[in-house]
Design a protein around this motif. Structure first.
Motif, PDB file in Angstrom:
ATOM      1  N   TRP A  58      26.008  75.918  37.882  1.00 56.93           N
ATOM      2  CA  TRP A  58      25.520  74.493  37.417  1.00 56.93           C
ATOM      3  C   TRP A  58      26.097  73.642  38.086  1.00 56.93           C
ATOM      4  CZ3 TRP A  58      27.880  70.325  35.069  1.00 56.93           C
ATOM      5  CH2 TRP A  58      26.992  69.534  34.735  1.00 56.93           C
ATOM      6  N   ILE A  59      27.298  73.498  38.559  1.00 59.90           N
ATOM      7  CA  ILE A  59      27.812  72.267  39.624  1.00 59.90           C
ATOM      8  C   ILE A  59      26.996  72.397  40.680  1.00 59.90           C
ATOM      9  CG2 ILE A  59      29.708  71.767  40.849  1.00 59.90           C
ATOM     10  CD1 ILE A  59      31.516  72.740  38.440  1.00 59.90           C
ATOM     11  N   ALA A  60      26.816  73.692  41.265  1.00 53.20           N
ATOM     12  CA  ALA A  60      26.138  73.728  42.458  1.00 53.20           C
ATOM     13  C   ALA A  60      24.557  73.144  42.386  1.00 53.20           C
ATOM     14  CB  ALA A  60      25.914  75.039  42.968  1.00 53.20           C
ATOM     15  N   GLY A  61      23.818  73.245  41.431  1.00 50.54           N
ATOM     16  CA  GLY A  61      22.446  72.738  41.166  1.00 50.54           C
ATOM     17  C   GLY A  61      22.600  71.314  40.644  1.00 50.54           C
ATOM     18  N   MET A  62      23.829  70.749  40.298  1.00 54.63           N
ATOM     19  CA  MET A  62      23.829  69.328  39.911  1.00 54.63           C
ATOM     20  C   MET A  62      24.096  68.779  41.384  1.00 54.63           C
ATOM     21  SD  MET A  62      23.089  69.052  36.984  1.00 54.63           S
ATOM     22  CE  MET A  62      23.656  67.561  36.260  1.00 54.63           C
ATOM     23  N   HIS A  63      24.903  69.338  42.236  1.00 52.40           N
ATOM     24  CA  HIS A  63      25.066  68.924  43.460  1.00 52.40           C
ATOM     25  C   HIS A  63      23.874  68.757  44.424  1.00 52.40           C
ATOM     26  CE1 HIS A  63      30.187  69.032  43.081  1.00 52.40           C
ATOM     27  NE2 HIS A  63      29.269  68.140  42.312  1.00 52.40           N
ATOM     28  N   LEU A  65      20.900  68.568  43.387  1.00 56.33           N
ATOM     29  CA  LEU A  65      20.135  67.484  42.926  1.00 56.33           C
ATOM     30  C   LEU A  65      20.619  66.224  43.524  1.00 56.33           C
ATOM     31  CD1 LEU A  65      19.166  68.741  39.489  1.00 56.33           C
ATOM     32  CD2 LEU A  65      17.620  68.030  41.199  1.00 56.33           C
ATOM     33  N   ALA A  66      21.919  65.846  43.611  1.00 54.16           N
ATOM     34  CA  ALA A  66      22.607  64.571  44.085  1.00 54.16           C
ATOM     35  C   ALA A  66      22.258  64.620  45.385  1.00 54.16           C
ATOM     36  CB  ALA A  66      23.902  64.632  43.841  1.00 54.16           C
ATOM     37  N   HIS A  67      22.451  65.626  46.467  1.00 50.41           N
ATOM     38  CA  HIS A  67      22.008  65.640  47.761  1.00 50.41           C
ATOM     39  C   HIS A  67      20.640  65.149  48.027  1.00 50.41           C
ATOM     40  CE1 HIS A  67      22.895  66.173  51.830  1.00 50.41           C
ATOM     41  NE2 HIS A  67      22.005  67.217  52.011  1.00 50.41           N
ATOM     42  N   GLU A  76      21.439  55.693  43.370  1.00 47.79           N
ATOM     43  CA  GLU A  76      21.854  55.702  41.758  1.00 47.79           C
ATOM     44  C   GLU A  76      21.741  56.983  41.347  1.00 47.79           C
ATOM     45  OE1 GLU A  76      20.472  52.075  39.475  1.00 47.79           O
ATOM     46  OE2 GLU A  76      21.072  50.734  41.178  1.00 47.79           O
ATOM     47  N   MET A  77      20.555  57.528  41.545  1.00 47.03           N
ATOM     48  CA  MET A  77      20.129  58.905  40.871  1.00 47.03           C
ATOM     49  C   MET A  77      21.313  60.061  41.510  1.00 47.03           C
ATOM     50  SD  MET A  77      17.949  59.011  38.679  1.00 47.03           S
ATOM     51  CE  MET A  77      17.623  60.705  38.479  1.00 47.03           C
ATOM     52  N   ALA A  78      21.572  59.777  42.893  1.00 49.51           N
ATOM     53  CA  ALA A  78      22.339  60.877  43.333  1.00 49.51           C
ATOM     54  C   ALA A  78      23.956  60.748  42.476  1.00 49.51           C
ATOM     55  CB  ALA A  78      22.567  60.715  45.098  1.00 49.51           C
ATOM     56  N   LEU A  79      24.315  59.312  42.707  1.00 47.68           N
ATOM     57  CA  LEU A  79      25.726  59.290  41.566  1.00 47.68           C
ATOM     58  C   LEU A  79      25.326  59.751  40.314  1.00 47.68           C
ATOM     59  CD1 LEU A  79      28.406  58.190  41.716  1.00 47.68           C
ATOM     60  CD2 LEU A  79      27.427  56.001  41.046  1.00 47.68           C
ATOM     61  N   PRO A 116      32.898  65.602  46.299  1.00 51.01           N
ATOM     62  CA  PRO A 116      31.965  65.028  46.686  1.00 51.01           C
ATOM     63  C   PRO A 116      31.633  63.479  46.057  1.00 51.01           C
ATOM     64  CG  PRO A 116      31.598  67.028  45.609  1.00 51.01           C
ATOM     65  CD  PRO A 116      33.167  66.809  45.543  1.00 51.01           C
ATOM     66  N   LEU A 117      32.385  63.132  44.877  1.00 54.09           N
ATOM     67  CA  LEU A 117      32.382  61.842  44.487  1.00 54.09           C
ATOM     68  C   LEU A 117      33.126  61.105  45.642  1.00 54.09           C
ATOM     69  CD1 LEU A 117      32.633  62.633  40.754  1.00 54.09           C
ATOM     70  CD2 LEU A 117      31.098  61.115  41.711  1.00 54.09           C
ATOM     71  N   LEU A 118      34.128  61.171  45.891  1.00 57.53           N
ATOM     72  CA  LEU A 118      34.884  60.596  47.123  1.00 57.53           C
ATOM     73  C   LEU A 118      34.052  60.292  48.316  1.00 57.53           C
ATOM     74  CD1 LEU A 118      38.436  61.969  46.260  1.00 57.53           C
ATOM     75  CD2 LEU A 118      37.559  59.555  45.667  1.00 57.53           C
TER      76      LEU A 118
END
Length: 149
Positions: A58-63, A65-67, A76-79, A116-118
């Protein structure tokens, strides 16, 4: 309990297809595949909260999508996706209503959501307090988790 073979294959196929579409800059197709993979994972995860593999997927999927959104200059959507993944594991890591195994997996997953946030904060402005909280949490990973607003 793990995803059965067909479901895992579907998740993997969706993620792989999304990655291929991403490489081809077929943004809508990549988005669709990633969102479908995340949806499948969320459905299974809701029944198998202690499954670490589902959490990591799930984390990989969210990341992903962010990328995808960052590649399209939609910071903004990435964040949003980066923060959502972080907040979910942060919440789970402190939720006394779930078993210790789930809390531990979620706590360990903070090491997957903070960097990834940093990194994102180096490329795009986010509030200084949020960056400081993330840096503090990354440094300690033992105190209260950071909060993003």
């Amino acid at each position: 309990m793990q995803l059965n073979g067909d479901e895992m294959e579907n998740w993997q196929q969706l993620m792989n297809s999304g990655n291929q579409h991403f490489k081809e800059a077929a943004w809508l197709d990549a988005q669709y595949c990633y969102q479908q993979a995340v949806s499948l994972i969320e459905n299974e995860w809701s029944h198998q909260l202690s499954d670490r593999e589902l959490l990591f997927a799930w984390i990989a999927g969210m990341h992903n999508l962010a990328h995808l959104y960052e590649s399209q200059h939609q910071s903004e959507m990435a964040l949003h996706y980066l923060k959502h993944a972080h907040k979910q594991v942060q919440t789970l890591s402190a939720d006394d209503s779930v078993c210790a195994e789930v809390r531990s997996s979620a706590f360990n997953s903070l090491s997957l959501t903070i960097p990834p946030l940093l990194d994102f904060a180096k490329r795009h402005p986010i509030c200084d307090d949020c960056v400081s909280a993330l840096e503090d949490t990354a440094a300690s990973l033992g105190g209260q988790s950071s909060a993003l607003h």
